[in-house]
Each structure stands twice: as structure tokens, then as C-alpha cells.
Design an enzyme around this catalytic site. Structure first.
Site, PDB file in Angstrom:
ATOM      1  N   LYS A 149       0.815  -1.318   0.123  1.00 17.14           N
ATOM      2  CA  LYS A 149      -0.004  -0.058   0.009  1.00 17.14           C
ATOM      3  C   LYS A 149       0.873   1.178  -0.092  1.00 17.14           C
ATOM      4  O   LYS A 149       2.187   1.345   0.348  1.00 17.14           O
ATOM      5  CB  LYS A 149      -1.092   0.034   1.384  1.00 17.14           C
ATOM      6  CG  LYS A 149      -0.082   0.142   2.650  1.00 17.14           C
ATOM      7  CD  LYS A 149       0.193   1.377   3.040  1.00 17.14           C
ATOM      8  CE  LYS A 149       1.025   1.340   4.302  1.00 17.14           C
ATOM      9  NZ  LYS A 149       1.784   2.408   4.588  1.00 17.14           N
ATOM     10  N   ASP A 161      -2.180  -2.279  11.178  1.00 16.99           N
ATOM     11  CA  ASP A 161      -2.564  -2.111   9.741  1.00 16.99           C
ATOM     12  C   ASP A 161      -3.030  -3.514   9.084  1.00 16.99           C
ATOM     13  O   ASP A 161      -3.292  -3.514   7.753  1.00 16.99           O
ATOM     14  CB  ASP A 161      -1.096  -1.945   8.802  1.00 16.99           C
ATOM     15  CG  ASP A 161      -0.874  -0.368   9.285  1.00 16.99           C
ATOM     16  OD1 ASP A 161      -1.560   0.371   9.579  1.00 16.99           O
ATOM     17  OD2 ASP A 161       0.316   0.032   8.833  1.00 16.99           O
TER      18      ASP A 161
HETATM   19  P1  ATP Z   1       4.441  -0.357   7.643  1.00 16.39           P
HETATM   20  O1  ATP Z   1       4.199   0.504   6.609  1.00 16.39           O
HETATM   21  O2  ATP Z   1       3.401  -1.186   8.235  1.00 16.39           O
HETATM   22  O3  ATP Z   1       5.366   0.427   8.655  1.00 16.39           O
HETATM   23  P2  ATP Z   1       7.019  -1.548   6.813  1.00 16.39           P
HETATM   24  O4  ATP Z   1       6.764  -1.621   5.190  1.00 16.39           O
HETATM   25  O5  ATP Z   1       7.516  -0.416   7.107  1.00 16.39           O
HETATM   26  O6  ATP Z   1       5.591  -1.523   7.294  1.00 16.39           O
HETATM   27  P3  ATP Z   1       7.588  -4.091   7.004  1.00 16.39           P
HETATM   28  O7  ATP Z   1       8.129  -4.757   5.561  1.00 16.39           O
HETATM   29  O8  ATP Z   1       6.276  -4.751   7.087  1.00 16.39           O
HETATM   30  O9  ATP Z   1       7.629  -2.727   7.221  1.00 16.39           O
HETATM   31  O10 ATP Z   1       8.638  -4.992   7.600  1.00 16.39           O
HETATM   32  C1  ATP Z   1       8.991  -4.354   8.771  1.00 16.39           C
HETATM   33  C2  ATP Z   1       9.732  -5.639   9.865  1.00 16.39           C
HETATM   34  O11 ATP Z   1       8.858  -6.586  10.330  1.00 16.39           O
HETATM   35  C3  ATP Z   1      10.822  -5.950   9.107  1.00 16.39           C
HETATM   36  O12 ATP Z   1      12.275  -5.673   9.585  1.00 16.39           O
HETATM   37  C4  ATP Z   1      10.946  -7.594   9.704  1.00 16.39           C
HETATM   38  O13 ATP Z   1      12.050  -8.047  10.407  1.00 16.39           O
HETATM   39  C5  ATP Z   1       9.330  -7.831  10.265  1.00 16.39           C
HETATM   40  N1  ATP Z   1       8.618  -8.757   9.590  1.00 16.39           N
HETATM   41  C6  ATP Z   1       8.159  -9.817   9.922  1.00 16.39           C
HETATM   42  N2  ATP Z   1       7.239 -10.378   8.952  1.00 16.39           N
HETATM   43  C7  ATP Z   1       7.475  -9.636   7.712  1.00 16.39           C
HETATM   44  C8  ATP Z   1       7.394 -10.129   6.440  1.00 16.39           C
HETATM   45  N3  ATP Z   1       6.412 -11.114   6.360  1.00 16.39           N
HETATM   46  N4  ATP Z   1       7.493  -9.301   5.363  1.00 16.39           N
HETATM   47  C9  ATP Z   1       8.316  -8.602   5.862  1.00 16.39           C
HETATM   48  N5  ATP Z   1       9.070  -7.958   6.993  1.00 16.39           N
HETATM   49  C10 ATP Z   1       8.269  -8.849   8.055  1.00 16.39           C
END
Ligand code: ATP
Length: 292
Positions: free
Chosen positions: A11, A137
Site C-alpha cells: 500500500k 494495519d
Molecule cells: P509499515 O508500512 O506497516 O510500517 P513496513 O513496510 O515499514 O510496514 P515491513 O516490510 O512490514 O515494514 O517490515 C517491518 C519488519 O517486520 C521487518 O524488519 C521484518 O523483520 C519484520 N517482518 C515480519 N514479518 C515480515 C514479513 N512477512 N515481511 C516483511 N517483514 C516482516
């Protein structure tokens, strides 16, 4: 059904406002969420052995209970007393820890996958009640499309979908911690807030220019001074035909909105010379991920 293959979409935030910090430390937000056509692939296979096994194409991601996919499968197994196991394979394309809710989206897809695999007949509301236990989220990621997210992100209202456009997504080679961003957000010093209600009206009237003029994310007040490359990429996208550009979530992913695919692809080609950018894609907004 013995196996399922799901697309797990990322998203962007067309608007992100933070209203206040609650006594429990969580921040109350008002965000406009939009699913985009950049997705991870999740494959789940039922097995007799009572065990969850997981593999992922990115070796630095955990494949145990630290992974939200594993936790989703485990929560469903516990809640519904399932004694069979599941083999999970996750192929990631959404930038990790980048503000695109990749982990939450994978978690949502895993909940849906378990629902199908074990024929549980859970409704979207029931899946959201489970999902919120794993992340604020996750309910939005179960819905997908265009939505207003309030509360800590879990209170959802469906809003009009985005008008036709192309979106260029660019992820610089820096890592930004979400905790750092919220910790350093000076709510009392914000002199401007996004016009979320105005943007909802622009979505209703399909006014792409109005939407692009209102793109705003208060978390940029923390990330841009700390990581000036974010502003640099925003300017680059605008100088290469973007009608508007913004950081998504707590960053560092930046997106630009283009009136058509040709202009977006030209900007993508130009972006190849910007060595700070590590991942870049041209995608469409997605209204209903379950129909894709
Ligand atoms: P948000 O937009 O909700 O802040 P994000 O894009 O910043 O999410 P994610 O890619 O969801 O962050 O990952 C954040 C952390 O979550 C990663 O550093 C990872 O260690 C952990 N994590 C746990 N499960 C997953 C997954 N399936 N995919 C990616 N990261 C994951």
C-alpha cells in the site's frame, strides 16, 4: 483444497495525519490508504504433520514466529484447534521495512489463505478481528483498495477509489525505523495537517489534480531533515512529470503519481541514473485485490 497461492499487495498512503499520542503510547492517526499493484507471492500447502514450516526468498527475514505470516498461521491453528500443519513459501518483492506495509499485507494474506485451506468460512470482519491482534494495519490489508484508516489504523471506512493513473514507487537504499520516526515526531510543532476530508471529496469527484495537490504525510517532518535523499527523490519525480509525490508511511519509500503509464515509465528510465534508488517500479492503483 490442499494448497493456495495468494498475491499479497503493498500500500501507499495518499495522506497521513497524526492526531495525538494516547496514554498507552500508541498514536491516533487519520490515513488514506491505497493498494498498489506491487505484490509478494504466498504459497501455502496443507500437511498432516502438526507443524508450520516456512521459507522465504530473502535470507535476512525471519521464518519463525517473528514472521507475521508464521504468526497468522499459528493464530488460526490455535484459535480453531487445527491439528494439521502447513508449508509456507513467501516470495517478496515489496520493499521491506519501507512504509508499504509488506509484513502486514503478508499477514493478511496468510489469514485468508488459512481460511481457504482449512475451509473455515470466516467473514472479512472475523478475519479483521484476528488480524488486529497481529498489527494495526492488518485489517486494512485484509480489506485492500482505497480506505480511510483511523484510531491506530484499525478503524476502517471505505471511500471512493482512485481515478485512473500510474504510480512510480522508489525505495532509496536507507533504512528508517518506524519507532524512531514516531518518537521524534513533534506533534505540538506541526504547523500544517493534511486535508484528509478534502482528499476524500477529490476521490469522490475523481479529481486527480486535487488529490495530487493534497498529498501530505506529517511523518516527513521527521524523515526529510534526517534523510535529505527523500526530498531529493521527491523533487526528481516531480521534475520528471509527476503530478505529485510523497513519502509512504514512515518511509523511506517515495511514490510519484503520473497521469499515464508512458510518463511514469519515462521517469522510471531516468531514475536509473540516480544511484541512491535501490528498487523502483511503475504500478497501477488496485481497487479490489481479491479480484486481481
Ligand atoms: P509499515 O508500512 O506497516 O510500517 P513496513 O513496510 O515499514 O510496514 P515491513 O516490510 O512490514 O515494514 O517490515 C517491518 C519488519 O517486520 C521487518 O524488519 C521484518 O523483520 C519484520 N517482518 C515480519 N514479518 C515480515 C514479513 N512477512 N515481511 C516483511 N517483514 C516482516
Amino acid at each position: 483444497m490442499d494448497s493456495v497461492v495468494l498475491k499479497s499487495y503493498g500500500k501507499i498512503n495518499l495522506g497521513l495525519d497524526v492526531l495525538r499520542k494516547r496514554p498507552d503510547g500508541y498514536h491516533e492517526v487519520r490515513m488514506i490508504m491505497q493498494t498498489v499493484g506491487l505484490y509478494d507471492m504466498l504459497t501455502m500447502k496443507k500437511k498432516k504433520e502438526d507443524k508450520i514450516s516456512m521459507k522465504c526468498n530473502l535470507s535476512f527475514l525471519p521464518v519463525d514466529e517473528k514472521n507475521l505470516v508464521y504468526r497468522a498461521a499459528s493464530l488460526i491453528k490455535e484459535t480453531y484447534g487445527i491439528s494439521e500443519g502447513v508449508d509456507i513459501s513467501l516470495n517478496k518483492k515489496i520493499p521491506v521495512a519501507a512504509g508499504m506495509a509488506g509484513g502486514s499485507s503478508n499477514c493478511a494474506a496468510a489469514l485468508k489463505g488459512m481460511n481457504q485451506l482449512f475451509d473455515l468460512g470466516l467473514t472479512t470482519d472475523e478475519l479483521c478481528d484476528l488480524g488486529v491482534k497481529l498489527g494495526a494495519d492488518v485489517p486494512y490489508c485484509i480489506w485492500g483498495g482505497t480506505a480511510l484508516a483511523e484510531g491506530i489504523g484499525e478503524k476502517l471506512t471505505r471511500i471512493a477509489s482512485m481515478p485512473s493513473c500510474s504510480i512510480l514507487i522508489a525505495k532509496p537504499g536507507i533504512s528508517v525505523s518506524t519507532a524512531f520516526v514516531y518518537k521524534n515526531l513533534k506533534l505540538d510543532q506541526l504547523d500544517h495537517h493534511p486535508d484528509i476530508d478534502g482528499m476524500i471529496k477529490d476521490l469522490e469527484s475523481k479529481d486527480l489534480k486535487g488529490i495530487c495537490e493534497k498529498l501530505e504525510n506529517v511523518l516527513e517532518t521527521v524523515t526529510i531533515p534526517e534523510y535529505p535523499v527523500i526530498e531529493q527523490i521527491k523533487k526528481f519525480l516531480k521534475n520528471h512529470g509527476a503530478m505529485g509525490s510523497l513519502m509512504s508511511g514512515s518511509g523511506p519509500t517515495i511514490f510519484g503519481i503520473y497521469k499515464d503509464k508512458k510518463t511514469a515509465r519515462e521517469a522510471l528510465a531516468a531514475l536509473k541514473d540516480m544511484k541512491e534508488v535501490r528498487q523502483a517500479y511503475v504500478v497501477d492503483p488496485v481497487d479490489d485485490p481479491d479480484q486481481m
